[in-house]
Design a protein around this motif. Structure first.
Motif, mmCIF file in Angstrom:
data_model
loop_
_atom_site.group_PDB
_atom_site.id
_atom_site.type_symbol
_atom_site.label_atom_id
_atom_site.label_comp_id
_atom_site.label_asym_id
_atom_site.label_seq_id
_atom_site.Cartn_x
_atom_site.Cartn_y
_atom_site.Cartn_z
ATOM 1 N N TRP A 26 -15.352 -6.124 -57.948
ATOM 2 C CA TRP A 26 -16.026 -7.391 -58.314
ATOM 3 C C TRP A 26 -17.266 -7.514 -57.449
ATOM 4 C CZ3 TRP A 26 -14.708 -11.737 -61.479
ATOM 5 C CH2 TRP A 26 -15.454 -12.894 -61.232
ATOM 6 N N GLN A 105 -12.793 -10.240 -69.273
ATOM 7 C CA GLN A 105 -11.347 -10.099 -69.073
ATOM 8 C C GLN A 105 -10.610 -10.034 -70.415
ATOM 9 O OE1 GLN A 105 -9.283 -13.492 -67.484
ATOM 10 N NE2 GLN A 105 -7.379 -12.374 -67.230
ATOM 11 N N LEU A 106 -10.961 -10.945 -71.326
ATOM 12 C CA LEU A 106 -10.267 -10.974 -72.619
ATOM 13 C C LEU A 106 -10.527 -9.701 -73.420
ATOM 14 C CD1 LEU A 106 -10.612 -14.676 -73.783
ATOM 15 C CD2 LEU A 106 -8.663 -13.542 -72.705
ATOM 16 N N TYR A 174 -3.041 -2.426 -53.829
ATOM 17 C CA TYR A 174 -4.122 -3.180 -53.178
ATOM 18 C C TYR A 174 -3.533 -3.983 -52.032
ATOM 19 C CZ TYR A 174 -2.993 -7.718 -55.388
ATOM 20 O OH TYR A 174 -2.392 -8.873 -55.781
ATOM 21 N N ASP A 178 -7.330 -9.821 -53.409
ATOM 22 C CA ASP A 178 -7.543 -9.967 -54.851
ATOM 23 C C ASP A 178 -7.521 -8.587 -55.509
ATOM 24 O OD1 ASP A 178 -8.442 -10.689 -57.445
ATOM 25 O OD2 ASP A 178 -9.762 -12.245 -56.653
ATOM 26 N N LEU A 179 -6.713 -8.455 -56.545
ATOM 27 C CA LEU A 179 -6.708 -7.214 -57.338
ATOM 28 C C LEU A 179 -7.969 -7.105 -58.189
ATOM 29 C CD1 LEU A 179 -5.153 -4.716 -58.484
ATOM 30 C CD2 LEU A 179 -4.091 -6.298 -60.134
ATOM 31 N N TYR A 180 -8.663 -8.251 -58.373
ATOM 32 C CA TYR A 180 -9.729 -8.368 -59.372
ATOM 33 C C TYR A 180 -9.120 -7.998 -60.735
ATOM 34 C CZ TYR A 180 -12.099 -8.410 -54.917
ATOM 35 O OH TYR A 180 -12.430 -8.693 -53.619
ATOM 36 N N PHE A 181 -9.790 -7.165 -61.537
ATOM 37 C CA PHE A 181 -9.236 -6.869 -62.861
ATOM 38 C C PHE A 181 -8.951 -5.384 -63.003
ATOM 39 C CE2 PHE A 181 -11.404 -10.845 -62.841
ATOM 40 C CZ PHE A 181 -10.523 -11.677 -63.495
ATOM 41 N N ASP A 182 -8.663 -4.754 -61.866
ATOM 42 C CA ASP A 182 -8.522 -3.302 -61.848
ATOM 43 C C ASP A 182 -7.404 -2.794 -62.759
ATOM 44 O OD1 ASP A 182 -10.567 -3.378 -60.040
ATOM 45 O OD2 ASP A 182 -9.468 -2.441 -58.393
ATOM 46 N N ASP A 183 -6.307 -3.540 -62.838
ATOM 47 C CA ASP A 183 -5.207 -3.107 -63.717
ATOM 48 C C ASP A 183 -5.649 -3.147 -65.180
ATOM 49 O OD1 ASP A 183 -5.385 -5.895 -63.495
ATOM 50 O OD2 ASP A 183 -3.265 -6.195 -63.982
ATOM 51 N N LEU A 184 -6.432 -4.158 -65.541
ATOM 52 C CA LEU A 184 -6.908 -4.244 -66.925
ATOM 53 C C LEU A 184 -7.872 -3.112 -67.246
ATOM 54 C CD1 LEU A 184 -7.528 -8.045 -67.592
ATOM 55 C CD2 LEU A 184 -5.541 -6.629 -68.141
ATOM 56 N N ARG A 214 0.309 -3.125 -58.508
ATOM 57 C CA ARG A 214 -0.031 -3.553 -59.865
ATOM 58 C C ARG A 214 -0.670 -2.443 -60.693
ATOM 59 N NH1 ARG A 214 -0.635 -9.173 -60.226
ATOM 60 N NH2 ARG A 214 -1.381 -8.821 -62.337
#
Lengths: 287, 261
Positions: A26, A105-106, A174, A178-184, A214
């Motif tokens: 991020w 994200q979506l 992690y 914050d994981l941020y959106f790394d899994d997505l 995650r």
């Protein structure tokens, strides 16, 4: 058991010009910079880069790798704007898909779930609807009949993320806030590559608790051990952002002569040379 | 008991302090909402609001934690963590409507359309800014206010170049789903407080800061402001508010970097 360890160069050798590549982190936080630097040295081009943008986008633009950027913002956090991204935009050198950051994200989630879109209120009434020509709305089939943005799935050919720890099978951890959106990013990609500060035995992953795990090996195609690999972005708690280096990057990006010197010193050779140069800077400052 | 420290409330109230309370008042009545200030003076304002008249507000450390208590700007948050809000949880909270953000636009127009994305033609801007960030989603989901430290015609423009934060006219044209939760509260500047409390939601001069004339605000606004009778002065801080600003929340005077004395 699969041993997914590889080098940055091996990751890049699996990528092709024209691919859509997602980059985790991020802003100027926990970016897979060692893989980005390998991309900069490659002959890949015409990439579509999807990112909560920081210096990853700026550097890739500066080296002519980007055909299209998909983002909600590009920022270095402590320094609001990335001059390389600004220059690319102001020259009209790249195509862009600029979304509300929640829409990104979506889009990733839709890709992971293999649905064509997900509905959102975010974007309605804004110029996101004007500047993204292909973007459509969708009417609720229920009694409310609300007309919402149909955020299209952002399917990725590859994802690049940097985590604190991983095992050689691709389970990654992690340790920061914050994981941020790394899994997505990983789950939205055909192939995801995780770099990490340290590869550890699987048995060592449990100590930080299950909520730190995650990124699961089913998401991951390759694991790169890259100590200081997020430099100059932050990688809490292993290290913070190298603010002095980031400021130097920004000064160089605004001045063609300084930029040539910056590229020569840091980006022209391989990752080991980069890390040596950074270490030499550190010693020079502390001496 | 030791000698009572000299209260700096005896010092003249600065414009920066007027702006702090004008920002704080944006969150008045919000209750258990996440107050998200962008910029130094809004941050001081949000902490002041919670320390005084709006104690149920949620505040973050600017990274990923909800933090209790009152602490100084420019210093790490205290250890009193009361929750976790990584960015994903911020989006959840935005879409649930449980937040009131105060953003800093580079351009804003009479219906509250705000630009943080780029100046000029979007497809080849003269100056690339941040991108729309979360502004589209914020504005159509939860209360939004704005902070403009330099009230100038180039900021208060007839039409913004890239609609990032949604204004009332844009939402109306878009339809009911955009307008449903749109709630632009106030615009605080170095000169005045403005709001949208008019029949068509066009921007109104709500108050002028002490020492500022209505004409000065008009002259620095690039569109016709609604001026509704006599414009009251922006309120000044109470003694307790001044003490909190000067001794607790901003003892280093960082507010003066945004609004010089």
């Amino acid at each position: 058991m699969a041993d997914k360890r590889m080098t940055e160069s091996q990751v890049v050798s699996e990528l092709r010009s024209g691919m859509t590549i997602g980059i985790g982190g991020w802003g100027s936080r926990r970016k897979p910079m060692s893989i980005v630097r390998a991309l900069l040295r490659s002959d890949l081009r015409d990439l579509t880069i999807v990112s909560y943008g920081g210096p990853d986008i700026g550097l890739l633009c500066a080296m002519g790798k980007v055909k299209r950027a998909v983002y909600g913002f590009v920022s270095l956090d402590s320094i609001p704007l990335d001059p390389n991204f600004q220059a690319a935009r102001q020259a009209g050198a790249i195509e862009v898909t600029e979304y509300d950051e929640g829409m990104v994200q979506l889009g990733l989630l839709a890709a992971q779930w293999r649905v064509p879109f997900l509905p959102a209120r975010a974007g309605l009434g804004s110029d996101v609807m004007r500047v993204n020509a292909g973007l459509r709305t969708v009417a609720s089939p229920y009694a409310d009949a609300e007309e919402l943005v149909a955020v299209p799935a952002i399917r990725l050919d590859a994802a690049l993320v940097h985590l604190n720890r991983a095992d050689e099978r691709g389970n990654a951890q992690y340790l920061g806030p914050d994981l941020y959106f790394d899994d997505l990013f990983c789950a939205a990609a055909d192939r995801a590559y995780v770099s990490c500060e340290r590869i550890v035995p699987t048995a060592e992953l449990a100590a930080a608790g299950p909520t730190s795990l995650r990124i699961s090996r089913w998401m991951v195609a390759g694991v790169v051990e890259a100590p200081n690999g997020a430099h100059f972005t932050s990688c809490a708690p292993d290290y913070g952002r190298d603010e002095a280096f980031q400021a130097r990057y920004v000064r160089a990006a605004k001045d063609p002569q300084l930029w040539t010197a910056f590229v020569d010193r840091y980006l022209a050779s391989d990752e080991a040379h980069y890390q040596d140069a950074v270490e030499a800077d550190r010693i020079a400052v502390s001496a | 008991m030791t000698a009572t420290p000299t209260l700096p409330t005896t010092g003249e109230v600065t414009r920066a302090e007027i702006c702090v309370v004008a920002c704080a008042d944006a969150w008045r009545g919000d209750g258990e909402l996440f107050a998200s200030p962008m910029g130094t003076i809004p941050t001081i304002g949000a902490r002041l609001a919670r320390a005084t008249f709006e104690p149920e507000l949620l505040l973050s450390d600017g990274e990923s934690l909800f933090v209790d208590g009152t602490w100084a700007v420019g210093t790490p948050a205290p250890a009193a963590v009361e929750g976790w809000i990584p960015y994903r949880a911020v989006f959840d909270l935005v879409w649930a409507g449980r937040r009131h953000v105060m953003m800093g636009p580079s351009q804003i127009d009479r219906y509250g359309n705000a630009n943080i994305s780029a100046i000029g033609d979007f497809f080849k801007p003269t100056r690339q800014l941040l991108g729309v960030r979360g502004a589209p989603g914020n504005t159509v989901n939860h209360p939004t206010s704005y902070w403009v430290p330099r009230h100038l015609p180039r900021t208060f423009v007839p039409a913004v170049d890239v609609v990032s934060g949604v204004g009332y006219d844009s939402a109306r044209i878009s339809g009911s789903a955009a307008a449903r939760f749109l709630d632009l509260r106030r615009v605080v500047t170095n000169l005045a407080v403005l709001d949208f409390a008019t029949a068509d939601h066009s921007m109104r001069l709500a108050s002028v800061h002490p020492g500022v004339s209505v004409d000065e605000v008009r002259d620095n606004t690039g569109f016709e402001l609604v001026v509704d009778g006599a414009v009251p002065p922006t309120r000044t801080p109470t003694d307790e508010e001044l003490r909190l600003i000067r001794e607790v929340i901003d003892p280093k005077g960082l507010r003066l970097k945004e609004i010089p004395a």
